[in-house]
Design a protein around this motif. Structure first.
Motif, PDB file in Angstrom:
ATOM      1  N   LEU A 166       0.810  -1.218   0.000  1.00  0.00           N
ATOM      2  CA  LEU A 166       0.000   0.000   0.000  1.00  0.00           C
ATOM      3  C   LEU A 166       0.843   1.267   0.000  1.00  0.00           C
ATOM      4  N   ARG A 167       1.819   1.349   0.890  1.00  0.00           N
ATOM      5  CA  ARG A 167       2.578   2.603   0.993  1.00  0.00           C
ATOM      6  C   ARG A 167       3.349   2.924  -0.286  1.00  0.00           C
ATOM      7  N   PRO A 168       4.012   1.950  -0.919  1.00  0.00           N
ATOM      8  CA  PRO A 168       4.634   2.294  -2.203  1.00  0.00           C
ATOM      9  C   PRO A 168       3.612   2.772  -3.239  1.00  0.00           C
ATOM     10  N   ALA A 169       2.432   2.143  -3.253  1.00  0.00           N
ATOM     11  CA  ALA A 169       1.404   2.526  -4.226  1.00  0.00           C
ATOM     12  C   ALA A 169       0.853   3.921  -3.951  1.00  0.00           C
ATOM     13  N   MET A 170       0.928   4.361  -2.698  1.00  0.00           N
ATOM     14  CA  MET A 170       0.397   5.688  -2.362  1.00  0.00           C
ATOM     15  C   MET A 170       1.205   6.823  -2.975  1.00  0.00           C
ATOM     16  N   GLN A 171       2.342   6.510  -3.571  1.00  0.00           N
ATOM     17  CA  GLN A 171       3.098   7.535  -4.297  1.00  0.00           C
ATOM     18  C   GLN A 171       2.402   7.899  -5.607  1.00  0.00           C
ATOM     19  N   ARG A 172       1.458   7.073  -6.025  1.00  0.00           N
ATOM     20  CA  ARG A 172       0.741   7.327  -7.276  1.00  0.00           C
ATOM     21  C   ARG A 172      -0.404   8.313  -7.049  1.00  0.00           C
ATOM     22  N   SER A 173      -0.578   9.207  -7.964  1.00  0.00           N
ATOM     23  CA  SER A 173      -1.592  10.256  -7.807  1.00  0.00           C
ATOM     24  C   SER A 173      -3.012   9.725  -7.975  1.00  0.00           C
ATOM     25  N   ASN A 174      -3.153   8.547  -8.563  1.00  0.00           N
ATOM     26  CA  ASN A 174      -4.493   8.007  -8.817  1.00  0.00           C
ATOM     27  C   ASN A 174      -5.003   7.108  -7.694  1.00  0.00           C
ATOM     28  N   LEU A 175      -4.263   7.019  -6.585  1.00  0.00           N
ATOM     29  CA  LEU A 175      -4.686   6.225  -5.434  1.00  0.00           C
ATOM     30  C   LEU A 175      -4.947   7.144  -4.249  1.00  0.00           C
ATOM     31  N   ARG A 176      -6.099   6.995  -3.644  1.00  0.00           N
ATOM     32  CA  ARG A 176      -6.456   7.794  -2.474  1.00  0.00           C
ATOM     33  C   ARG A 176      -6.811   6.875  -1.321  1.00  0.00           C
ATOM     34  N   LEU A 177      -6.231   7.124  -0.164  1.00  0.00           N
ATOM     35  CA  LEU A 177      -6.533   6.375   1.056  1.00  0.00           C
ATOM     36  C   LEU A 177      -7.256   7.290   2.019  1.00  0.00           C
ATOM     37  N   MET A 178      -8.409   6.848   2.505  1.00  0.00           N
ATOM     38  CA  MET A 178      -9.150   7.601   3.508  1.00  0.00           C
ATOM     39  C   MET A 178      -9.211   6.753   4.777  1.00  0.00           C
ATOM     40  N   THR A 179      -8.638   7.259   5.865  1.00  0.00           N
ATOM     41  CA  THR A 179      -8.623   6.532   7.130  1.00  0.00           C
ATOM     42  C   THR A 179      -9.758   7.005   8.038  1.00  0.00           C
TER      43      THR A 179
END
Length: 551
Positions: free
Chosen positions: A204-217
């Motif tokens: 997940l954390r490496p993928a969060m460098q991509r602008s098209n992925l959004r994580l909402m906690t």
């Protein structure tokens, strides 16, 4: 009602499966991906330090802290079920053991009609994730998930366990995740350089460098939104507001074996009578949602030792301080590994066609603390060790059902433990196997005395009664949204699409048709890797079909 926007994929849950899918699906830069996580940040010292999971065992900040209903077969006790409520899900709070399971597990899935899920089919998906790390700390080429050989940090007491196994005729396995997984050996764990490697760390954390992925906690899903029988979005709560996110392609439920069936039922997918009782409009009547619950039950046997164990290192205050200093300075020592150091997959008797019992050998004994009083494990003031076992493939089946239409209310969990006679027989067989081991020359010299209750003199009836009084969950719930070809008896098909609905899949341990022989984290990530290929292939077909229709 606020709107969070429109996405191609909405993934509910950032645990072992959700993290893998977030990485794989967001690799397509044209796809907008939203990940909803009910918990908060995993950037906590006790999560990152391997032995720190004892500190998160009762921590409501990162843990759902579920309990079952009282179970008559285990002396009417409730079973405590910690589940991760944090980025990374249960992979952030588990004991980190990485075991694929046995080939017979997945061949069994295929024999139940799940074509494409046999051992030869799923093996490449395990391998896709894995980055093997040898005992010297050298990482091989491979996937992003570190699977480490930590034998250099393990206690030498395990040699007695291996010798006892050899005396009773049990084989030795060099690698539980290799070509010969049967036997006793040393567990590999998800760490790297002395730090936990959760699914969030790896994927997940490496993928969060991509602008098209959004994580909402801190986003608690309330329900999946349907238009007819097509999933079109998710309604969730964040910061006291009700928010809706819309899905163009699919909603993917990765909330785990407890929360996935709960959310389906809250959304109107489940047993009709249950939904109506709670005033929930029925979208799809399916009795299988929440059914087929399976879990491993295990038991510990405690012994005082004639040789020093981890107790001698970690009970004294100066020992704790030394171990802490060593860990901080070098990321090595007993705090850099799990207490589950050795064990194996073995046959309890010659009549068994395949391994039916999982063993654990831990060079420590500890007191289980009352909730909220102190960490889970406090080493005893004397040298000691533990031998444990769990039957690998229990036949008993239970259920998970909502008890309220309020998503904040935990569901009713009824494992129905030991309801199948074969499970009872396997408990006795496992106890008898441990009896044989403790009577070997190798362990007779190591055991100073048994800590009551003493297994050695127990009859079959006493083994079973002791198990009923002291056993506990090994925290491997699966099966509550089971995969199968029959829409009447399963929840998802072999492509993990929910039977009878469109644009909705379940991808997590809840889809396991039967429980795997060992720890369930590795096969959950495998399921997600395969699911990613299925999702991408299905959407490519849809795009091609739409393009032809427009032409």
């Amino acid at each position: 009602m606020a709107v969070a926007g429109e996405f191609d994929y909405i993934i509910i849950g950032s645990g072992s499966a959700g993290s893998v899918l977030a990485d794989r699906l967001s690799a397509d830069q044209d796809a907008q991906v939203l990940v909803l996580e009910a918990g908060g940040s995993d950037r906590r010292f006790w999560i990152k330090m391997p032995i720190g999971y004892g500190r998160t065992f009762f921590d409501e900040r990162v843990n759902w802290k579920y309990e079952t209903e009282p179970e008559s077969a285990i002396d009417s006790r409730r079973s405590y079920w910690p589940r991760g409520r944090v980025i990374g899900g249960s992979s952030s709070i588990n004991a980190m053991v990485y075991c694929r399971g046995l080939p017979v597990d997945f061949d069994g899935w295929e024999k139940k009609g799940n074509i494409g899920w046999g051992w030869s089919d799923v093996l490449p998906y395990f391998q896709r994730s894995e980055c093997r790390v040898d005992a010297q700390g050298n990482a091989a080429d491979g996937g992003p998930l570190y699977v480490s050989d930590v034998t250099a940090e393990l206690h030498p007491l395990r040699r007695h366990f291996f010798a006892a196994a050899a005396e009773v005729g049990l084989p030795y396995s060099e690698d539980f995740n290799g070509t010969q997984p049967e036997g006793v050996g040393t567990y590999q764990i998800n760490t790297y350089k002395g730090m936990r490697c959760s699914a969030a760390d790896a994927f997940l954390r490496p993928a969060m460098q991509r602008s098209n992925l959004r994580l909402m906690t801190r986003a608690l899903a309330h329900r999946i939104v349907f238009k007819g029988r097509r999933a079109v979005g998710v309604e969730f709560e964040q910061d006291g507001r009700i928010v809706t996110a819309h899905a163009r392609r699919e909603v993917i439920l990765c909330a785990g074996a407890v929360n996935s069936p709960q959310l389906l039922q809250l959304s109107g997918v489940g047993p009709k009578a249950l939904l109506r009782r709670h005033g929930i409009p029925v979208v799809l009547d399916n009795e299988a949602v929440g059914g087929e619950l399976q879990d491993h039950l295990g038991i510990n046997y405690y012994y005082k030792s004639t040789e020093p164990t981890l107790n001698n290192q970690l009970y004294p205050l100066h020992g704790k301080l030394w171990a802490g200093l060593r860990y901080v300075l070098t990321r090595k020592g007993p705090l850099s590994v799990s207490v589950n150091q050795s064990g194996g997959f073995v046959r309890s008797g010659a009549q068994c066609a395949s391994p039916d019992t999982q063993l654990y050998f831990n060079p420590v004994t500890y007191s289980t603390a009352p909730e909220g009083k102190r960490p889970l494990m406090n080493p005893d003031p004397f040298a000691g060790f533990i031998i444990s076992f769990q039957p690998c493939r229990p036949k008993s089946r239970g259920r998970i059902d909502i008890r309220s239409a309020d998503p904040r209310v935990g569901p009713q969990i009824r494992p129905n433990y030991l309801s199948d006679p074969e499970d009872v027989a396997n408990v006795i067989a496992g106890g008898r196997l441990i009896q044989q081991m403790v009577r070997t020359q190798a362990l007779r010299g190591l055991i100073k005395e048994a800590i009551a209750p003493d297994l050695d003199g127990m009859s079959d009836e006493q083994i079973l009664e002791d198990f009923r009084q002291r056993c506990g969950s090994v925290f491997h719930p699966v099966g509550t949204c089971g995969m199968g070809p029959d829409a009447r008896t399963s929840v998802v098909d072999t492509r993990l699409r929910v039977h009878g609905l469109e644009a909705l899949r379940v991808v997590d341990a809840s889809v396991f048709p039967t429980i795997t022989s060992g720890n369930t984290n590795a096969p959950t990530m495998m399921v997600a890797q395969k699911a990613a290929d299925l999702i991408l292939a299905d959407n490519k077909k849809m795009e091609t079909r739409n393009a032809h229709q427009k032409a």
